[in-house]
Motif scaffolding. Structure first.
Motif, PDB file in Angstrom:
ATOM      1  N   PRO A 199      -1.093   2.359   0.143  1.00 17.96           N
ATOM      2  CA  PRO A 199      -2.215   2.954   0.709  1.00 17.96           C
ATOM      3  C   PRO A 199      -2.081   3.121   2.293  1.00 17.96           C
ATOM      4  O   PRO A 199      -2.550   4.015   2.676  1.00 17.96           O
ATOM      5  CB  PRO A 199      -3.393   2.066   0.210  1.00 17.96           C
ATOM      6  CG  PRO A 199      -2.863   1.326  -1.016  1.00 17.96           C
ATOM      7  CD  PRO A 199      -1.215   1.243  -0.910  1.00 17.96           C
ATOM      8  N   HIS A 200      -1.399   1.958   2.666  1.00 17.85           N
ATOM      9  CA  HIS A 200      -1.421   2.022   4.146  1.00 17.85           C
ATOM     10  C   HIS A 200       0.005   2.149   4.814  1.00 17.85           C
ATOM     11  O   HIS A 200      -0.105   1.846   6.079  1.00 17.85           O
ATOM     12  CB  HIS A 200      -1.830   0.503   4.716  1.00 17.85           C
ATOM     13  CG  HIS A 200      -3.442  -0.036   4.269  1.00 17.85           C
ATOM     14  ND1 HIS A 200      -4.558   0.377   4.550  1.00 17.85           N
ATOM     15  CD2 HIS A 200      -3.702  -0.977   3.238  1.00 17.85           C
ATOM     16  CE1 HIS A 200      -5.346   0.135   3.930  1.00 17.85           C
ATOM     17  NE2 HIS A 200      -4.948  -0.751   2.963  1.00 17.85           N
ATOM     18  N   LEU A 201       0.899   2.584   3.910  1.00 18.27           N
ATOM     19  CA  LEU A 201       2.101   2.887   4.625  1.00 18.27           C
ATOM     20  C   LEU A 201       2.510   4.340   4.281  1.00 18.27           C
ATOM     21  O   LEU A 201       1.828   4.945   3.202  1.00 18.27           O
ATOM     22  CB  LEU A 201       3.177   1.869   3.938  1.00 18.27           C
ATOM     23  CG  LEU A 201       2.822   0.624   4.058  1.00 18.27           C
ATOM     24  CD1 LEU A 201       3.859  -0.403   3.392  1.00 18.27           C
ATOM     25  CD2 LEU A 201       3.026   0.068   5.865  1.00 18.27           C
ATOM     26  N   ALA A 202       3.693   5.076   4.803  1.00 19.73           N
ATOM     27  CA  ALA A 202       3.874   6.329   4.406  1.00 19.73           C
ATOM     28  C   ALA A 202       4.740   6.471   3.104  1.00 19.73           C
ATOM     29  O   ALA A 202       5.061   7.652   2.838  1.00 19.73           O
ATOM     30  CB  ALA A 202       4.830   6.902   5.628  1.00 19.73           C
ATOM     31  N   TRP A 203       5.435   5.617   2.535  1.00 21.01           N
ATOM     32  CA  TRP A 203       6.274   5.620   1.419  1.00 21.01           C
ATOM     33  C   TRP A 203       5.575   6.242   0.100  1.00 21.01           C
ATOM     34  O   TRP A 203       4.343   5.679  -0.337  1.00 21.01           O
ATOM     35  CB  TRP A 203       7.136   4.389   1.063  1.00 21.01           C
ATOM     36  CG  TRP A 203       8.090   3.926   2.187  1.00 21.01           C
ATOM     37  CD1 TRP A 203       8.891   4.781   2.463  1.00 21.01           C
ATOM     38  CD2 TRP A 203       8.012   2.757   2.597  1.00 21.01           C
ATOM     39  NE1 TRP A 203       9.539   3.959   3.236  1.00 21.01           N
ATOM     40  CE2 TRP A 203       9.330   2.652   3.414  1.00 21.01           C
ATOM     41  CE3 TRP A 203       7.611   1.426   2.260  1.00 21.01           C
ATOM     42  CZ2 TRP A 203      10.043   1.539   3.969  1.00 21.01           C
ATOM     43  CZ3 TRP A 203       8.237   0.344   2.740  1.00 21.01           C
ATOM     44  CH2 TRP A 203       9.132   0.355   3.762  1.00 21.01           C
ATOM     45  N   ARG A 204       6.162   7.378  -0.720  1.00 19.68           N
ATOM     46  CA  ARG A 204       5.677   7.657  -1.630  1.00 19.68           C
ATOM     47  C   ARG A 204       6.649   7.923  -2.567  1.00 19.68           C
ATOM     48  O   ARG A 204       7.606   8.934  -2.438  1.00 19.68           O
ATOM     49  CB  ARG A 204       4.751   8.969  -1.561  1.00 19.68           C
ATOM     50  CG  ARG A 204       3.657   8.989  -0.900  1.00 19.68           C
ATOM     51  CD  ARG A 204       2.507   8.023  -1.513  1.00 19.68           C
ATOM     52  NE  ARG A 204       1.279   7.861  -0.626  1.00 19.68           N
ATOM     53  CZ  ARG A 204       0.929   7.265   0.146  1.00 19.68           C
ATOM     54  NH1 ARG A 204       1.867   6.168   0.500  1.00 19.68           N
ATOM     55  NH2 ARG A 204      -0.155   6.959   0.964  1.00 19.68           N
ATOM     56  N   HIS A 205       6.987   6.977  -3.732  1.00 17.57           N
ATOM     57  CA  HIS A 205       8.099   7.256  -4.676  1.00 17.57           C
ATOM     58  C   HIS A 205       9.384   7.404  -3.715  1.00 17.57           C
ATOM     59  O   HIS A 205      10.348   8.050  -3.883  1.00 17.57           O
ATOM     60  CB  HIS A 205       8.075   8.551  -5.617  1.00 17.57           C
ATOM     61  CG  HIS A 205       6.765   8.462  -6.604  1.00 17.57           C
ATOM     62  ND1 HIS A 205       6.984   7.764  -7.608  1.00 17.57           N
ATOM     63  CD2 HIS A 205       5.659   9.090  -6.431  1.00 17.57           C
ATOM     64  CE1 HIS A 205       5.752   8.128  -8.351  1.00 17.57           C
ATOM     65  NE2 HIS A 205       4.903   8.590  -7.460  1.00 17.57           N
ATOM     66  N   ALA A 206       9.573   6.251  -3.172  1.00 17.85           N
ATOM     67  CA  ALA A 206      10.778   6.248  -2.067  1.00 17.85           C
ATOM     68  C   ALA A 206      11.812   5.252  -2.393  1.00 17.85           C
ATOM     69  O   ALA A 206      11.392   4.148  -2.628  1.00 17.85           O
ATOM     70  CB  ALA A 206      10.284   5.964  -0.783  1.00 17.85           C
ATOM     71  N   PRO A 207      12.978   5.539  -2.383  1.00 15.01           N
ATOM     72  CA  PRO A 207      14.006   4.582  -2.825  1.00 15.01           C
ATOM     73  C   PRO A 207      14.361   3.498  -1.621  1.00 15.01           C
ATOM     74  O   PRO A 207      15.403   3.626  -0.908  1.00 15.01           O
ATOM     75  CB  PRO A 207      15.122   5.400  -3.225  1.00 15.01           C
ATOM     76  CG  PRO A 207      14.906   6.712  -2.510  1.00 15.01           C
ATOM     77  CD  PRO A 207      13.731   6.777  -2.102  1.00 15.01           C
ATOM     78  N   VAL A 208      13.370   2.840  -1.257  1.00 12.78           N
ATOM     79  CA  VAL A 208      13.485   2.317  -0.083  1.00 12.78           C
ATOM     80  C   VAL A 208      14.706   1.158   0.007  1.00 12.78           C
ATOM     81  O   VAL A 208      15.295   0.805   0.917  1.00 12.78           O
ATOM     82  CB  VAL A 208      11.999   1.392  -0.042  1.00 12.78           C
ATOM     83  CG1 VAL A 208      12.108   0.318   1.303  1.00 12.78           C
ATOM     84  CG2 VAL A 208      10.966   2.593   0.227  1.00 12.78           C
ATOM     85  N   ALA A 209      14.767   0.378  -1.187  1.00 10.74           N
ATOM     86  CA  ALA A 209      15.823  -0.572  -1.144  1.00 10.74           C
ATOM     87  C   ALA A 209      17.193  -0.059  -0.915  1.00 10.74           C
ATOM     88  O   ALA A 209      18.098  -0.603  -0.019  1.00 10.74           O
ATOM     89  CB  ALA A 209      16.014  -1.546  -2.516  1.00 10.74           C
TER      90      ALA A 209
END
Length: 325
Positions: free
Chosen positions: A78-88
């Protein structure tokens, strides 16, 4: 083996080098950028800064959002820009080390269970009160994640129908009434209704309402400001209300209250305990959970996820071939 834990919150990105005993040896902090690329650049910069000063083996990210059960993807924050993001994968490519993700409250709960206030508890709940509210449930030291890896999202339980709007898309969520953001909102609302009660906060709000942060309200309450104290009392009531709901559902042995707001716990925790004890189902006829502040304080999230990163690195070195993934 040293690892880096990074607490990626809605307000700041805080990174620390952590040893096997949970001690934080070095830290760096930056404001949380509003878009994905800038956020990942900030995380990479923090890792490179610390890795220049220490030999580290892996990185863990404690994220304020929904982390997939494989702990590789951020589905929603909710407070960050990531949406279904392969962050690792993205961060690992950027820093050249293995990376693991964990919900920030889960990470903090694991740290408190291993090193702090929930040590030895069979059923423990952590409520991380910061910009919003994060929640975690541990059963015999294991994180309960639910069917899809997102449980328990305590901060977005709706306590007030048609209440304050929340970035999650709902309204009336617990964290809209019990968090650093909520403390600020309550103080601003009270100032609008009672402009003469708090000279200091009123003057600051006229200059820029954004100056009335939760931290500022807590400081004013410590100094005896009556309006700030009323805002803190409101937070205490909603904390007790939410804790009663949590106890009705999970019946925990211990509830650990962590997050940045817990630094001001002496202002509100006793009142929250009292309210919790009065409204929990079966009040006066059941054992009550012990409600404790986090012993690791603001470090809990990064200590927990750094510990997970160490487990990942150790497991990889002990696997056939000995490669870190």
């Amino acid at each position: 083996m040293l690892t880096i834990g990074i607490d990626v919150g809605g307000t700041s990105v805080r990174a620390g080098v952590v040893d096997a005993d949970g001690a934080v040896l070095d830290t760096t902090r930056t404001a949380t950028p509003g878009d994905e690329r800038a956020l990942e650049e900030a995380i990479g910069g923090a890792v490179h800064e610390l890795a220049e000063r220490h030999e580290v083996a892996a990185v863990g990210l404690a994220v304020a959002g929904f982390v997939a059960s494989d702990r590789r993807t951020v589905m929603f924050a909710p407070h960050l820009a990531w949406r279904h993001a392969p962050v690792a994968e993205r961060i690992s490519e950027r820093v050249g080390m293995p990376v693991v993700l964990e919900h920030d409250a889960n990470a903090a709960a694991l740290a408190e269970h291993r090193f702090g206030a929930a040590r030895g508890a069979g059923v423990a709940v952590l409520v991380a009160v910061g910009t919003g509210i994060g929640g975690a449930l541990l059963i015999d030291g294991e994180v309960f994640r639910g069917a899809h890896g997102v449980a328990p999202e305590l901060g977005h339980l709706r306590l007030v129908p048609d209440g304050r709007p929340c970035p999650c898309g709902k309204s009336g969520c617990w964290e809209r009434y019990c968090s650093g953001t909520a403390l600020s909102s309550t103080a601003v609302e009270l100032l609008a209704k009672h402009p003469g009660v708090s000279t200091v906060l009123a003057r600051e709000a006229r200059g820029d309402a954004r100056a009335i942060t939760g931290r500022r309200v807590a400081g004013a309450a410590r100094d005896g400001d009556p309006l700030a104290q009323r805002a803190v009392a409101d937070l205490a009531r909603w904390l007790g209300e939410g804790l009663a709901l949590v106890a009705d559902v999970y019946d925990p042995e211990v509830v650990v209250v962590g997050g940045g707001v817990s630094e001001s716990a002496t202002l509100f925790l006793d009142d929250a305990r009292e309210h919790y004890a009065s409204v929990v189902t079966g009040a006066g006829h059941r054992p009550l959970a012990r409600i404790r502040t986090a012993q690791l304080g603001d470090d809990a999230g990064l200590v927990g996820v750094a510990t997970l990163a160490r487990d990942l690195a150790v497991g990889a070195t002990q696997s056939p071939g000995g490669r870190l993934g």
